[in-house]
Motif scaffolding. Sequence first.
Motif, PDB file in Angstrom:
ATOM      1  N   LEU A 107       0.828  -1.209   0.000  1.00 30.70           N
ATOM      2  CA  LEU A 107       0.000   0.000   0.000  1.00 30.70           C
ATOM      3  C   LEU A 107       0.860   1.256   0.000  1.00 30.70           C
ATOM      4  CD1 LEU A 107      -2.804  -1.016   2.553  1.00 30.70           C
ATOM      5  CD2 LEU A 107      -2.973  -0.885   0.064  1.00 30.70           C
ATOM      6  N   VAL A 108       1.966   1.205   0.732  1.00 24.66           N
ATOM      7  CA  VAL A 108       2.868   2.366   0.748  1.00 24.66           C
ATOM      8  C   VAL A 108       3.476   2.586  -0.632  1.00 24.66           C
ATOM      9  CG1 VAL A 108       5.000   3.295   1.721  1.00 24.66           C
ATOM     10  CG2 VAL A 108       3.368   2.115   3.199  1.00 24.66           C
ATOM     11  N   ILE A 109       3.856   1.496  -1.287  1.00 25.15           N
ATOM     12  CA  ILE A 109       4.425   1.619  -2.635  1.00 25.15           C
ATOM     13  C   ILE A 109       3.391   2.178  -3.610  1.00 25.15           C
ATOM     14  CG2 ILE A 109       5.315   0.303  -4.603  1.00 25.15           C
ATOM     15  CD1 ILE A 109       6.561  -1.621  -2.571  1.00 25.15           C
ATOM     16  N   ALA A 110       2.149   1.705  -3.482  1.00 23.88           N
ATOM     17  CA  ALA A 110       1.109   2.122  -4.424  1.00 23.88           C
ATOM     18  C   ALA A 110       0.565   3.513  -4.135  1.00 23.88           C
ATOM     19  CB  ALA A 110      -0.034   1.107  -4.406  1.00 23.88           C
ATOM     20  N   LEU A 111       0.446   3.867  -2.848  1.00 17.37           N
ATOM     21  CA  LEU A 111      -0.252   5.099  -2.471  1.00 17.37           C
ATOM     22  C   LEU A 111       0.633   6.133  -1.794  1.00 17.37           C
ATOM     23  CD1 LEU A 111      -3.489   3.407  -1.041  1.00 17.37           C
ATOM     24  CD2 LEU A 111      -3.179   4.423  -3.311  1.00 17.37           C
ATOM     25  N   ASP A 112       1.914   5.793  -1.575  1.00 22.07           N
ATOM     26  CA  ASP A 112       2.853   6.684  -0.922  1.00 22.07           C
ATOM     27  C   ASP A 112       2.503   6.816   0.578  1.00 22.07           C
ATOM     28  OD1 ASP A 112       5.038   8.292  -0.622  1.00 22.07           O
ATOM     29  OD2 ASP A 112       4.345   9.907  -1.925  1.00 22.07           O
ATOM     30  N   PHE A 113       3.311   7.574   1.293  1.00 26.19           N
ATOM     31  CA  PHE A 113       3.064   7.787   2.717  1.00 26.19           C
ATOM     32  C   PHE A 113       1.903   8.756   2.909  1.00 26.19           C
ATOM     33  CE2 PHE A 113       7.428   6.329   2.541  1.00 26.19           C
ATOM     34  CZ  PHE A 113       7.509   5.470   3.618  1.00 26.19           C
ATOM     35  N   GLY A 114       1.291   8.715   4.098  1.00 26.56           N
ATOM     36  CA  GLY A 114       0.197   9.623   4.394  1.00 26.56           C
ATOM     37  C   GLY A 114      -1.099   8.887   4.684  1.00 26.56           C
ATOM     38  N   GLN A 115      -2.198   9.600   4.567  1.00 30.99           N
ATOM     39  CA  GLN A 115      -3.488   9.067   4.987  1.00 30.99           C
ATOM     40  C   GLN A 115      -4.073   8.038   4.027  1.00 30.99           C
ATOM     41  OE1 GLN A 115      -6.302  12.160   5.968  1.00 30.99           O
ATOM     42  NE2 GLN A 115      -5.610  12.170   8.089  1.00 30.99           N
ATOM     43  N   LYS A 116      -3.745   8.098   2.752  1.00 30.02           N
ATOM     44  CA  LYS A 116      -4.368   7.185   1.791  1.00 30.02           C
ATOM     45  C   LYS A 116      -4.122   5.718   2.131  1.00 30.02           C
ATOM     46  CE  LYS A 116      -4.554  10.345  -2.160  1.00 30.02           C
ATOM     47  NZ  LYS A 116      -4.080  10.589  -3.554  1.00 30.02           N
ATOM     48  N   PRO A 117      -2.863   5.285   2.319  1.00 30.77           N
ATOM     49  CA  PRO A 117      -2.667   3.880   2.677  1.00 30.77           C
ATOM     50  C   PRO A 117      -3.216   3.541   4.058  1.00 30.77           C
ATOM     51  CG  PRO A 117      -0.594   5.078   2.784  1.00 30.77           C
ATOM     52  CD  PRO A 117      -1.580   5.990   2.140  1.00 30.77           C
ATOM     53  N   ILE A 118      -3.215   4.505   4.979  1.00 30.70           N
ATOM     54  CA  ILE A 118      -3.756   4.241   6.320  1.00 30.70           C
ATOM     55  C   ILE A 118      -5.262   4.008   6.246  1.00 30.70           C
ATOM     56  CG2 ILE A 118      -4.105   5.213   8.625  1.00 30.70           C
ATOM     57  CD1 ILE A 118      -1.472   6.758   8.219  1.00 30.70           C
ATOM     58  N   LEU A 119      -5.973   4.864   5.523  1.00 34.17           N
ATOM     59  CA  LEU A 119      -7.418   4.692   5.373  1.00 34.17           C
ATOM     60  C   LEU A 119      -7.744   3.398   4.629  1.00 34.17           C
ATOM     61  CD1 LEU A 119      -8.565   8.338   4.506  1.00 34.17           C
ATOM     62  CD2 LEU A 119      -8.706   7.163   6.698  1.00 34.17           C
ATOM     63  N   ALA A 130      -5.955   1.591  11.747  1.00 36.37           N
ATOM     64  CA  ALA A 130      -5.310   2.903  11.750  1.00 36.37           C
ATOM     65  C   ALA A 130      -3.911   2.825  12.349  1.00 36.37           C
ATOM     66  CB  ALA A 130      -6.164   3.902  12.520  1.00 36.37           C
ATOM     67  N   VAL A 131      -3.784   2.126  13.474  1.00 34.66           N
ATOM     68  CA  VAL A 131      -2.465   2.002  14.116  1.00 34.66           C
ATOM     69  C   VAL A 131      -1.516   1.192  13.234  1.00 34.66           C
ATOM     70  CG1 VAL A 131      -1.250   1.063  16.110  1.00 34.66           C
ATOM     71  CG2 VAL A 131      -3.414   2.265  16.430  1.00 34.66           C
ATOM     72  N   LEU A 132      -2.014   0.108  12.669  1.00 34.81           N
ATOM     73  CA  LEU A 132      -1.176  -0.720  11.798  1.00 34.81           C
ATOM     74  C   LEU A 132      -0.723   0.072  10.573  1.00 34.81           C
ATOM     75  CD1 LEU A 132       0.013  -3.505  11.217  1.00 34.81           C
ATOM     76  CD2 LEU A 132      -2.155  -4.128  10.132  1.00 34.81           C
ATOM     77  N   GLY A 133      -1.627   0.840   9.987  1.00 37.64           N
ATOM     78  CA  GLY A 133      -1.254   1.663   8.844  1.00 37.64           C
ATOM     79  C   GLY A 133      -0.212   2.703   9.209  1.00 37.64           C
ATOM     80  N   GLU A 134      -0.324   3.267  10.422  1.00 35.33           N
ATOM     81  CA  GLU A 134       0.644   4.278  10.852  1.00 35.33           C
ATOM     82  C   GLU A 134       2.028   3.671  11.091  1.00 35.33           C
ATOM     83  OE1 GLU A 134      -2.515   7.323  13.058  1.00 35.33           O
ATOM     84  OE2 GLU A 134      -1.321   5.901  14.241  1.00 35.33           O
ATOM     85  N   PHE A 135       2.088   2.384  11.433  1.00 37.51           N
ATOM     86  CA  PHE A 135       3.393   1.737  11.586  1.00 37.51           C
ATOM     87  C   PHE A 135       4.214   1.847  10.300  1.00 37.51           C
ATOM     88  CE2 PHE A 135       2.227  -1.530  15.111  1.00 37.51           C
ATOM     89  CZ  PHE A 135       2.269  -0.512  16.049  1.00 37.51           C
ATOM     90  N   TYR A 136       3.544   1.770   9.157  1.00 39.75           N
ATOM     91  CA  TYR A 136       4.238   1.712   7.874  1.00 39.75           C
ATOM     92  C   TYR A 136       4.156   3.016   7.090  1.00 39.75           C
ATOM     93  CZ  TYR A 136       4.711  -3.349   8.365  1.00 39.75           C
ATOM     94  OH  TYR A 136       5.051  -4.601   8.798  1.00 39.75           O
ATOM     95  N   ALA A 137       3.044   3.724   7.212  1.00 34.79           N
ATOM     96  CA  ALA A 137       2.794   4.806   6.266  1.00 34.79           C
ATOM     97  C   ALA A 137       2.681   6.186   6.886  1.00 34.79           C
ATOM     98  CB  ALA A 137       1.507   4.508   5.475  1.00 34.79           C
ATOM     99  N   ALA A 138       2.738   6.290   8.214  1.00 38.41           N
ATOM    100  CA  ALA A 138       2.578   7.603   8.833  1.00 38.41           C
ATOM    101  C   ALA A 138       3.748   8.511   8.473  1.00 38.41           C
ATOM    102  CB  ALA A 138       2.466   7.463  10.346  1.00 38.41           C
ATOM    103  N   ASP A 139       3.433   9.782   8.264  1.00 36.73           N
ATOM    104  CA  ASP A 139       4.473  10.758   7.926  1.00 36.73           C
ATOM    105  C   ASP A 139       4.809  11.621   9.146  1.00 36.73           C
ATOM    106  OD1 ASP A 139       2.047  11.978   8.033  1.00 36.73           O
ATOM    107  OD2 ASP A 139       2.173  12.927   6.060  1.00 36.73           O
ATOM    108  N   GLY A 140       4.932  10.975  10.305  1.00 35.90           N
ATOM    109  CA  GLY A 140       5.352  11.695  11.511  1.00 35.90           C
ATOM    110  C   GLY A 140       4.249  12.011  12.473  1.00 35.90           C
ATOM    111  N   ALA A 141       3.044  11.464  12.284  1.00 32.90           N
ATOM    112  CA  ALA A 141       1.933  11.772  13.179  1.00 32.90           C
ATOM    113  C   ALA A 141       1.162  10.491  13.473  1.00 32.90           C
ATOM    114  CB  ALA A 141       1.002  12.812  12.538  1.00 32.90           C
ATOM    115  N   GLY A 142       0.390  10.538  14.564  1.00 33.48           N
ATOM    116  CA  GLY A 142      -0.453   9.401  14.907  1.00 33.48           C
ATOM    117  C   GLY A 142       0.112   8.581  16.047  1.00 33.48           C
ATOM    118  N   LEU A 143      -0.781   7.921  16.778  1.00 37.12           N
ATOM    119  CA  LEU A 143      -0.361   7.105  17.912  1.00 37.12           C
ATOM    120  C   LEU A 143       0.460   5.897  17.472  1.00 37.12           C
ATOM    121  CD1 LEU A 143      -3.643   7.200  20.043  1.00 37.12           C
ATOM    122  CD2 LEU A 143      -1.501   8.416  20.490  1.00 37.12           C
ATOM    123  N   GLY A 144       0.110   5.311  16.327  1.00 37.74           N
ATOM    124  CA  GLY A 144       0.888   4.186  15.828  1.00 37.74           C
ATOM    125  C   GLY A 144       2.332   4.583  15.563  1.00 37.74           C
TER     126      GLY A 144
END
Length: 266
Positions: free
Chosen positions: A121-133, A201-215
């Motif tokens: 998902l990170v490769i396809a959608l880049d970092f940020g909210q898209k792969p997390i959602l 949301a937490v799992l997505g933030e482990f990989y794709a968060a750009d510096g924000a979020g509890l994950g």
Amino acid sequence: MRATRWRYGAARVAYAAVWPVLGLLLAITAWWLVTTAYPLVHPAVLPPPTDVLAAFRRRPGELLDGTWTTTLETVIGFLLATVAGVLIGISLAASRATERMFSPLLVAVNAVPKITLAPLLVIALDFGQKPILTMVILLAFFPVALATTTGLTTTPADLAELARSLDASRWQAFSKVRFPAALPQIFIGLKVAMPLAAIGAVLGEFYAADGAGLGFQILQYSGVADSATAWAAIILVGVMSIVLYNALVVIEWLALPWVRETTSAR
């Protein structure tokens, strides 16, 4: 009479609140015992409650910002998963052939460990909210779809017969009879999906968060250096999940008043 009813309702709410508070106190006491009084766990794995409280005091703004970010991602992803799940459930319930064709595929998608999809998902959608959602939707949509399908395909026979006797159209039967009758089942799916949305949301933030979020904060502070802050973030994830779940329970209580009148309550 109204004052008496109000006092009775307030007493019930207060009584219901006692048990969660008691459970929380027991959990904190057990936590203190195994980490402080009789240390059985290394502090890097599970720090004492006082250390976690100190972490809250050190970084209140950072933790609150992370809570807001993760909550927003959880709610938006949950709403999108709800729409997708309900639409899929309606489609499966509308046609036996459609259900037979696509139910195995949905089961297969749900069975795939979502953590394996996170790097893709990170490769396809880049970092940020898209792969997390996207991760939230992947984790949360299946219970909603399954509950919707089950609710729509188990309409009480007397209600279905009533709709036919009134010569209702297919749309009228769906909107006035089948869908309202399926709502209790749908809410069961929603209540299962809500904690899964928080996990996504937490799992997505482990990989794709750009510096924000509890994950992101859990990943950043895990380890010997500052595990107390990581546990503070973990606790906030739990608190967020409890609040969102109970908000959903309240919505169900307000939206389905007839359920309380036709079922027995403990």
